[in-house]
Structure formats: structure tokens, C-alpha cells
Design a protein around this motif. Structure first.
Motif, PDB file in Angstrom:
ATOM      1  N   GLU A  11      -2.377  -5.123  -3.274  1.00  0.00           N
ATOM      2  CA  GLU A  11      -1.257  -4.263  -3.642  1.00  0.00           C
ATOM      3  C   GLU A  11      -0.880  -4.525  -5.234  1.00  0.00           C
ATOM      4  OE1 GLU A  11       2.910  -3.904  -1.693  1.00  0.00           O
ATOM      5  OE2 GLU A  11       3.208  -5.257  -3.351  1.00  0.00           O
ATOM      6  N   ALA A  41       5.008  -9.515  -2.903  1.00  0.00           N
ATOM      7  CA  ALA A  41       4.389  -8.208  -2.526  1.00  0.00           C
ATOM      8  C   ALA A  41       5.451  -7.070  -1.997  1.00  0.00           C
ATOM      9  CB  ALA A  41       3.343  -8.193  -1.438  1.00  0.00           C
ATOM     10  N   ASN A  87       6.148  -7.208  -6.858  1.00  0.00           N
ATOM     11  CA  ASN A  87       4.916  -6.881  -7.566  1.00  0.00           C
ATOM     12  C   ASN A  87       5.091  -5.596  -8.352  1.00  0.00           C
ATOM     13  OD1 ASN A  87       3.527  -8.955  -6.406  1.00  0.00           O
ATOM     14  ND2 ASN A  87       2.390  -7.810  -4.835  1.00  0.00           N
ATOM     15  N   TYR A 106      -1.403  -9.525  -0.851  1.00  0.00           N
ATOM     16  CA  TYR A 106      -0.811  -9.620  -2.214  1.00  0.00           C
ATOM     17  C   TYR A 106      -1.800  -9.391  -3.016  1.00  0.00           C
ATOM     18  CZ  TYR A 106      -0.380 -11.920  -6.796  1.00  0.00           C
ATOM     19  OH  TYR A 106      -0.394 -12.342  -8.334  1.00  0.00           O
TER      20      TYR A 106
END
Length: 930
Positions: A676, A617, A633, A673
Motif C-alpha cells: 500500500e 496502512a 500511509n 503495509y
């Protein structure tokens, strides 16, 4: 005075002496470059023509014969046609304009920008100076306030600037009027408002006035602060890019009202020197103007008006006799740093004045030297872009100046066809091309000729050659922990017997509970194995090289789902503070969770270096002391969205596959996680997407964010399956992007295949690394209707693209844990191995350079940058970088034969291992890092 008056009347009588012809030729080549790319590449220094013949060396007198004024007017004449009209866009400012600017304490850039917009050359279109007009409104507001007025807030400045923008835009002006116009005065509000006024106030004004103003301000913030390509204001004020940056109008309000001027750290008192305040405003306007001109001079490939902009913009200035308060001199002082920082090559600046002009710069003995400097300008000037001071040679007694330059006016390229005619011709050509392509493609589509599915046809169990170990995850985890403890004992023995340098790296990982005997996978196992292998290899290197450091690994268990991560971080901070602890850093934090995010920030505040393993992330960024070896990410979502748009992955309904035309994103808003990466994928995918928010265990996340009906909250996994089914029936070419965790995905598949109306219907799923371990373990077998693509951070073992270090690591792993071990292709072991390698490289660098392996020196080594071949790809950490550049990302498709890479992009090795294209025959370019 008669001589001076006569010199001003004879505008073009201006250049004589050594190098005059060369300078005029160089000036014209600078204004109309032979290579059009030069106007976007080669930054030119400003040229100052001094009228005493000494190059500014010792005169300091006036300009009695008017040669400086004549030089400006002569150059201006070169830029115009014989009967009026501009050949190139220019602004010529004499002493009168500069004097008016000085009296009104107004930056000279205001007048320069206005002149450039007036009487632009024909057939080049309207010159749009978006940033300059905004900054002009900002400066006008600041100047109207006066020194005694209260400071403007960001909101007040936004409203007043919006008034100026509204006055220039008919659409915004119309919306404002439809929304009720200006707010009612005190006299009008004293009367009872009618029902029309109530409706306008309750409905029309928020929609037609407040919303457009908010959107306009947000676009300004996005353009000037968030964007890395157009965010020159953020670069100038040293404000971090990204959505966490403050609002633009708050920042610029502090600048123009005195809080934050100078070095960017103002005290907010607003009592800076007047000259410094003038310099700040000049810099603000000048950078905005140069940013606009840099964009405007870029050759247009579509617009015929932009194609005709084959010249640079020219600024001609007449300097005062002396003094630092001369606006033209201030403009020249500020121009160099601004043009260099923005790499703006779109402007030619020439000034003329007496030797007393307060302009520091590089002295030229002759005009020919200045001409050579203009001809040999480069796109990357070193140092300050200082003005070139060149002499205007005085005429001998009785000599007469020429009335016309020897080589005539500048000659921009002549286009035989007008822009309107080109637009019509291009439109006809486009219609013809579309007609031909349509005649070719339509029969193919109607004939049912579909593309081959990427990765082969779906169907069959998704299994591979990996084998599940008979030992449960807990037992495997304890075996890896014993390897580490044995290696720690070896380190202690080396310290006692040989007195070697040894330090401690703390690993913070998740728990593998004893009651999870039936669980088929747990990511903590390969991570600890990768650390164990790395520790053993690094200590073997230290045994053979006394300049390297031996490493202990201290294992700290943060509990299930890292629930105790912050407490463990505080424990590390406390232990590291004790003298002789030997702790140099932390590795681990394999999941992007709020608790791991908090733990990383705790360690960062204590200045303890941290290297993350598989947490991806962007929000995990813990500042200067946190690095990660996995791709972020944002990189993963960008590549996955490109894959979904271009790859033939969704069922076409007639035996073939096609790119996805719609997407359904399933995410958990309470999971760092999941929330996002789901948002990032939807943003990158664009077009037709829908979000389904589901939090397992009944965790409440409040109302979903506004999404125009595209975001819905689901209460159960059954509701998620039904919603996905309905969407696929509406649009069969839909990809399901699974951003939630693997455990929920298994439950979803159980429901979707048996309990929805989509039984037997094909389902294409694209997921992140969260699904990789479960897929490799055979968790999703016996589902012939499922086409599953998911990401990994390494290529399967034995793939020819792997580097030598990757092959060496895979061989070592196979020797210790078996060639068919489930975790070998998972990527977690390789990332954990590389995290240890990065920390060890920093420690070894600190030891070799200083002989001191303290945490501060390890952090300095990390800050200076480390480049190293890794098991998961090339570790390319430049100076200050916290994420490895172009970190590899792999998308796997599972078949009955095992894991099959269908996309792999990134730097797998330093020299020959950089992959930049994917797809059949390298059809598509890999998306680049932002």
C-alpha cells in the motif's frame, strides 16, 4: 382577458409600491456583486413575487392584470442590452415552457440548463456544464424507458450516456468511427466478415471504442464518487468516498429506475409515487447544474474569458396558478436544499406568480424586506434555504405602470481589452519572464553551483548517542511485562480494599522469541514499555480522582509476525462476552498485516473498541470501532513525496545535492503495509518512477499489475540490487523509496555495496518508520555512500518543539529505562502510551457521564470525539473521526552526531505546537490532510 393580454405586452411595467426601488437595486447588486468573492461565498435565497398584494397569505386567485408575467419580462429586460444580447447569463421561463415540461413529465431543470448555455454574454467563453450534460443524458435515458420497460442496468446506462457524450465530442466520435462504428446488425453478421472486419473486431474496436468508453466511465466515477472536492453525488446519496466506492453508473441506474430513491434505501421495486420520482430526477439535475455553475463562476486567474465572469447566473420563472404539480414550483422547492448542501452562491432565482402558487416559504410584508434579505445573505445559511415570498402591490384604479425600471439595466464591469488580446499579451510577458530567469539560472547551472544537501553532507557511520542494551530483546520484553503484572496486582489490591472501579484493556502484540538473542532490535519492546508507563500513570490519576477508572492490562501474544492474531481476537470476543469480564477494549496491532487486518475486523464485528499503535496502512480501517494514534500511509506518502520533490537530497554529481527527479520503489506485493505505501508514494510522486516487486522467501504474488513497463518482478535481493543500480546509472538524481521491511533492506545494502557495478556510487534512500528502529540501533553503520532519510512519529527527545506532555513522558522514560536507551527516540513507546491514554479518556468520560463503564459507553465516548495532549503529539479526534487530524510526522537524517530532523509537520501540541512549514527558513508548506 384584454387586461391580461395588455399586461403581457407591456413587459417592463411590473414594480410599484413600497420597496420597489430597493428591491431593484438589491436584485442588481445580487446579479453583479461588488465583491467578486461573494458569487462564490454568499448563498442567496430564491425570491417569489406574488401578485395579489397579500404576500401569499390568503388570495389563491389568478393574475388578471398580468403583473406576474410582466415582472418576469421586466427583470429579463434588465438583463439584456437595448438591441439584444445578454449582459449576464440567465434563463427566463414563462408559463408556456413550464406547461410543456408538465405535459412531458420532464424536470424543468433540463430547460433551465439549456437556456443558460444559449446566447452566453460575449467575451465570457463557452459555458461547460459537464456534470449537468451527463445527468441530462441519464435522465433522458430514464424517461425514454417508460414505466413498463425493464430497468436499466449500470452497464446499459453507461453505454447510452456514452453515445450522447460521443455525439458532443469530435475526438470520441472520430475514435468510434476508426474503431469500426456501431456494432454490426444481425443482417450484416449473417454474411461472412472480411479480413478487415476481423482486424477491426480484434484490435481496433477494443483500443478505439471499448478503452475510451471504460476510461470515460472511470473518470465519471472518480469525479462524482471518489473525489471529496467534486463528489457531490456521493455526498447526496450518502456513499462513502474513496476507491472502495461502487461504480457511478450502477448507483445512478438504481436511482433513476426506482431502486434507491427517496431516502437512499429503496427496495428495488420501482413503484414509488410519480411525484416522488419526478422530485428525484429534479434533484439529480439541479445538483449537477449547481455544481457546474459553482465551478464556472469561480474567478479565473489565467483564462481571460473566466475573468470576465463577474456576475451570477440568473433564473427567472413564471409560476402557474396553483397545484403541487407545477414544474416551476417543484424547482423552487428543490432549489433551496440543493444550493445549501452544495454551498452554491453562483445563482440568483426570482419567480413571479399568483398567490395560489404552491410554494412554501418565508413571508415578507414588503419588497424592501426581500431586498434586505438579498443584501444580507450569508455563505453558511442555517436551516432550509426557503424562498422569500414578497408581494407585488396592486395598482390603484386608473394608475399606469412604468414602462422602464427606474435605475435602468444591470451594469457588469466593462473590460477595455478583449480576451484574445489579453492572451497574446500574457504570452509575451511569460516568454519575457522565462527568458530573464533562464539568463540568470543557466550560468549558475553551468558554473556548478549546487545547493547544500539537506541535513548536511553524507558520510561517516550512521550512529548516534543511543546505546544498545546488554540485555537481549526477549529479556527486556519480559521486564516490561513484569511491570504490567505488578501494576495489575496493585489494581486488584485497590479493588479489594477500596472498592474502586476497575476495567481491563487487552494488549495484542507480537512475540519476541527466545532464540532471537542476537537480534539488535524488536519493536515489541518499546510498545510494551509505553503501555506499562501509561498504565502506571493512569492508575495514579485514578488514585487521586475517584471519577476516573483503574485499568488492568491483559497481555496476549499473537505469535511471530502476528500469525495468531485472528485466533487471539476471537479469544477476546469470547472472553468479553462473559458476564463480569470487565474488558472495555483492545490496544496493539503494531504492524499492518493481513492477519492483523482480519483480527481488527473480528473485533469490530463484536463491537469491541480497538486503538491501534503503530500500524499505519489505510487498509487497516476496521470501521466505526477502530481508531489509531499513528498517521496513515496516505498522509505519510504525501509528505514523503513532497519531501523528495522539494528537498535537496540526491547527489548532483558535483559535490552538492538536488531534489529527486526519479524514484525507484521497492515493495513486497504480499505485504499489506509494503504494497500500500509503495503504491501511494508512486502515485503522489508522479513523473518518472519505477516499481520493483520482491517477496522474500519465494512467496509468489502472481503477475504484476499492468504498469506500462514501470513495474517489474524480481526473484532475489541480488536482482533488486542490480535493477536499482542500473536505474541510478541511467538517472543519478534518483531516490530509492524502500517500502519493504527492514530485514530485507539490510540484505539489500550488503549486496548493493559489494556485488553490483555501483560500488562507491552515492545512494539516497527514503524509507518509512519500518527502518527507524533498525537505523537507531546502528544497523546501517559504516556505509559512507549511503544517505538515509526515514520517518518517525515523534521528535528526538529534547527537541524544543516537543509539548510539555512529550517532555514529561521522555523524562519518565529516561528515569525508568535510561536516558541513552535505544528505544527512547523510536516513537513506538510514545504511540503505545497514547493508545492507552485514548482508551482511558473514553472510559473516564463514560464513567463521569453515566457511571457505567461498559464497552458500549466507551465506544459512545470515542464516537463523540476526544481531544487530548499526547506524548506523540496532539490527539485530535473529532466527532466520528478514526484518525487524529494533522498527526505529526518527522523525517530523520542520520549523521555521526545522531538523529537529525530535516522535516517535521503536524500538530505537536494543541495551541502553539502546530507546524505548517518545513525546509530551510520554512521555505515549503507542509502537505495538508486530504
Amino acid at each position: 382577458m384584454a387586461v391580461a393580454r395588455r399586461g403581457r405586452q407591456e413587459g417592463a411595467r411590473f414594480l410599484e409600491g413600497d420597496g420597489a426601488d430597493e428591491f431593484m437595486a438589491a436584485f442588481k447588486r445580487a446579479v453583479v456583486p461588488e465583491d467578486r468573492r461573494a458569487a462564490a461565498r454568499d448563498v442567496l435565497p430564491p425570491v417569489v413575487l406574488l401578485a395579489d398584494g397579500g404576500g401569499g397569505g390568503g388570495g389563491g386567485g389568478e393574475d388578471p392584470d398580468g403583473r406576474a408575467h410582466g415582472a418576469v419580462r421586466g427583470l429579463e429586460r434588465c438583463l439584456r442590452r437595448e438591441r439584444g444580447g445578454k449582459l449576464v447569463p440567465y434563463a427566463a421561463l414563462g408559463a408556456a415552457e413550464a406547461a410543456r415540461a408538465a405535459r412531458g413529465r420532464r424536470p424543468l431543470t433540463l430547460t433551465v440548463g439549456q437556456r443558460l448555455c444559449e446566447d452566453v454574454p460575449s467575451r465570457t467563453g463557452r459555458l461547460r456544464l459537464r456534470d449537468f450534460q451527463l445527468m441530462r443524458d441519464v435522465v433522458e435515458c430514464a424517461l425514454e424507458q417508460g414505466p413498463e420497460a425493464p430497468q436499466l442496468t449500470g452497464e446499459q446506462l453507461r453505454d447510452r450516456c456514452y453515445e450522447g457524450r460521443r455525439g458532443r465530442g469530435p475526438v470520441l466520435r472520430t475514435l468510434w468511427r476508426l474503431g469500426g462504428g456501431d456494432p454490426p446488425t444481425a443482417q450484416s453478421t449473417a454474411q461472412s466478415p472480411g479480413w478487415i472486419a476481423l482486424v477491426l473486431g480484434a484490435v481496433a474496436r477494443p483500443v478505439l471504442q471499448v478503452l475510451p468508453r471504460w476510461w470515460w466511465a472511470r473518470r465519471c466515477t472518480r469525479r462524482l464518487l471518489w473525489s471529496r472536492s467534486t463528489g457531490w453525488f456521493a455526498d447526496w446519496r450518502d456513499i462513502g468516498h474513496g476507491r472502495r466506492a461502487e461504480e457511478f453508473f450502477d448507483s445512478v441506474a438504481r436511482l433513476v429506475t426506482g431502486d434507491g430513491t427517496g431516502d437512499g434505501t429503496g427496495d428495488g421495486t420501482g413503484d414509488e409515487a410519480p411525484d416522488e420520482a419526478q422530485d428525484e430526477l429534479e434533484q439529480l439535475l439541479l445538483r449537477a447544474l449547481l455544481a457546474d455553475l459553482k465551478a464556472a463562476v469561480r474567478p479565473g486567474r489565467i483564462s481571460p474569458w473566466r475573468r470576465r465572469r463577474a456576475t451570477r447566473f440568473t433564473v427567472l420563472l413564471e409560476l402557474a396558478d396553483g397545484g403541487s404539480g407545477d414544474p416551476a414550483a417543484r424547482f423552487l422547492r428543490e432549489y433551496g436544499p440543493a444550493a445549501e448542501e452544495l454551498s452554491c452562491a453562483a445563482v440568483v432565482v426570482v419567480a413571479a406568480g399568483s398567490a395560489g402558487a404552491a410554494v412554501p416559504g418565508e413571508r415578507c410584508a414588503r419588497l424592501s424586506d426581500a431586498a434586505a434579505a438579498l443584501d444580507h445573505a450569508t455563505g453558511s445559511p442555517e436551516g432550509d434555504l426557503e424562498p422569500l415570498l414578497a408581494p407585488l402591490v396592486p395598482l390603484p384604479p386608473g394608475a399606469r405602470q412604468r414602462s422602464v425600471p427606474r435605475s435602468g439595466p444591470v451594469s457588469p464591469p466593462d473590460f477595455r481589452m478583449g480576451p484574445v488580446a489579453e492572451v497574446v499579451l500574457e504570452g509575451v510577458a511569460l516568454v519575457a519572464v522565462v527568458g530573464v530567469l533562464g539568463a540568470w539560472l543557466v550560468p549558475m547551472t553551468l558554473g556548478g553551483r549546487d545547493a547544500t544537501c539537506l541535513g548536511g553532507p553524507a558520510g561517516g557511520p550512521l550512529s548516534g548517542r543511543a546505546e544498545l542494551s546488554a540485555a537481549p530483546p526477549r529479556q527486556q520484553y519480559e521486564a516490561a511485562a513484569r511491570m504490567i503484572e505488578e501494576e495489575n496486582g496493585r489494581v486488584d489490591q485497590a479493588v479489594r480494599r477500596r472498592g474502586v472501579e476497575a476495567r481491563t484493556v487487552v494488549h495484542i502484540g507480537a512475540e519476541v522469541a527466545r532464540d532471537q538473542e542476537g537480534q539488535r532490535y524488536n519493536g515489541a519492546v518499546p510498545e510494551l514499555r509505553g503501555i506499562a508507563l501509561a498504565q502506571r500513570a493512569l492508575n495514579e490519576e485514578a488514585r487521586n480522582d475517584e471519577r476516573k477508572v483503574w485499568l488492568r492490562v491483559r497481555m496476549l501474544n499473537a505469535g511471530e509476525e502476528f500469525k495468531d492474531a485472528e485466533r487471539r481476537a476471537r479469544q477476546v470476543v469470547e472472553d468479553a462476552g462473559r458476564k463480569g469480564s470487565g474488558i472495555i477494549g483492545v490496544v496493539g496491532f503494531s504492524k499492518s498485516l493481513k492477519q492483523t487486518q482480519g483480527a481488527i475486523r473480528e473485533l469490530g464485528r463484536a463491537k469491541i473498541p480497538v486503538v491501534g499503535t503503530t500500524a499505519t496502512a489505510d487498509a487497516m480501517d476496521g470501521g466505526r470501532y477502530y481508531r489509531r494514534v499513528a498517521p496513515t500511509n496516505s498522509r505519510e506518502a504525501r509528505i514523503e513525496a513532497d519531501f523528495a520533490h522539494r528537498g535537496n537530497i540526491t547527489d548532483s554529481g558535483s559535490g552538492g545535492c538536488s531534489p529527486a527527479e526519479a524514484a525507484v520503489v521497492v515493495q513486497d506485493p504480499q505485504d499489506l503495509y509494503s504494497n500500500e505505501i509503495g503504491d501511494l508514494f508512486a502515485e503522489q510522486f508522479g513523473g518518472d518512477w519505477t516499481k520493483l516487486e520482491y517477496s522474500p522467501g519465494g512467496r509468489s504474488g502472481g503477475a504484476p499489475e499492468p504498469g506500462g513497463g514501470r513495474v517489474t518482478r524480481q526473484d532475489s535481493i541480488e536482482d533488486v540490487a542490480d535493477a536499482v543500480c542500473e536505474r541510478i546509472k541511467e538517472q543519478p538524481r534518483t531516490v530509492l523509496y524502500w517500502a519493504s521491511r527492514a530485514r530485507e533492506f539490510t540484505a539489500f545494502l550488503d549486496v548493493f555495496g559489494d556485488d553490483t557495478s555501483c560500488e562507491g556510487r552515492k545512494l539516497t534512500v527514503l524509507g518509512g518508520n519500518e527502518l527507524t528502529t533498525a537505523a537507531l540501533s546502528g544497523e546501517y553503520e559504516d556505509r559512507p555512500w549511503l544517505r538515509l532519510y526515514h520517518t518517525a512519529h515523534v521528535l528526538p527527545a529534547g527537541h524544543p518543539r516537543g509539548s510539555d506532555i512529550t517532555k514529561e513522558f521522555n523524562a519518565e522514560y529516561a528515569a525508568v529505562f535510561g536516558a541513552t536507551d535505544l528505544w527512547r527516540n523510536d516513537g513506538r513507546a510514545a504511540l503505545a502510551h497514547d493508545a492507552m491514554q485514548l482508551m482511558a479518556a473514553a472510559a473516564n468520560e463514560a464513567f463521569a457521564s453515566t457511571g457505567d463503564v461498559e464497552r458500549s459507553n466507551v465506544q459512545i465516548s470515542l464516537d463523540n470525539g476526544i481531544n487530548k495532549e499526547g506524548a506523540s503529539g496532539y490527539l485530535d479526534f473529532g466527532r466520528g473521526a478514526r484518525v487524529s487530524r494533522d498527526k505529526p510526522l518527522v523525517i530523520l537524517h542520520h549523521t555521526a552526531k545522531g538523529s537529525e530532523p530535516v522535516l517535521f509537520c503536524g500538530a505537536f501540541a494543541q495551541n502553539t505546537g502546530r507546524v505548517e512549514r518545513w525546509g530551510p527558513d520554512g521555505e515549503f508548506a507542509c502537505p495538508k490532510d486530504g
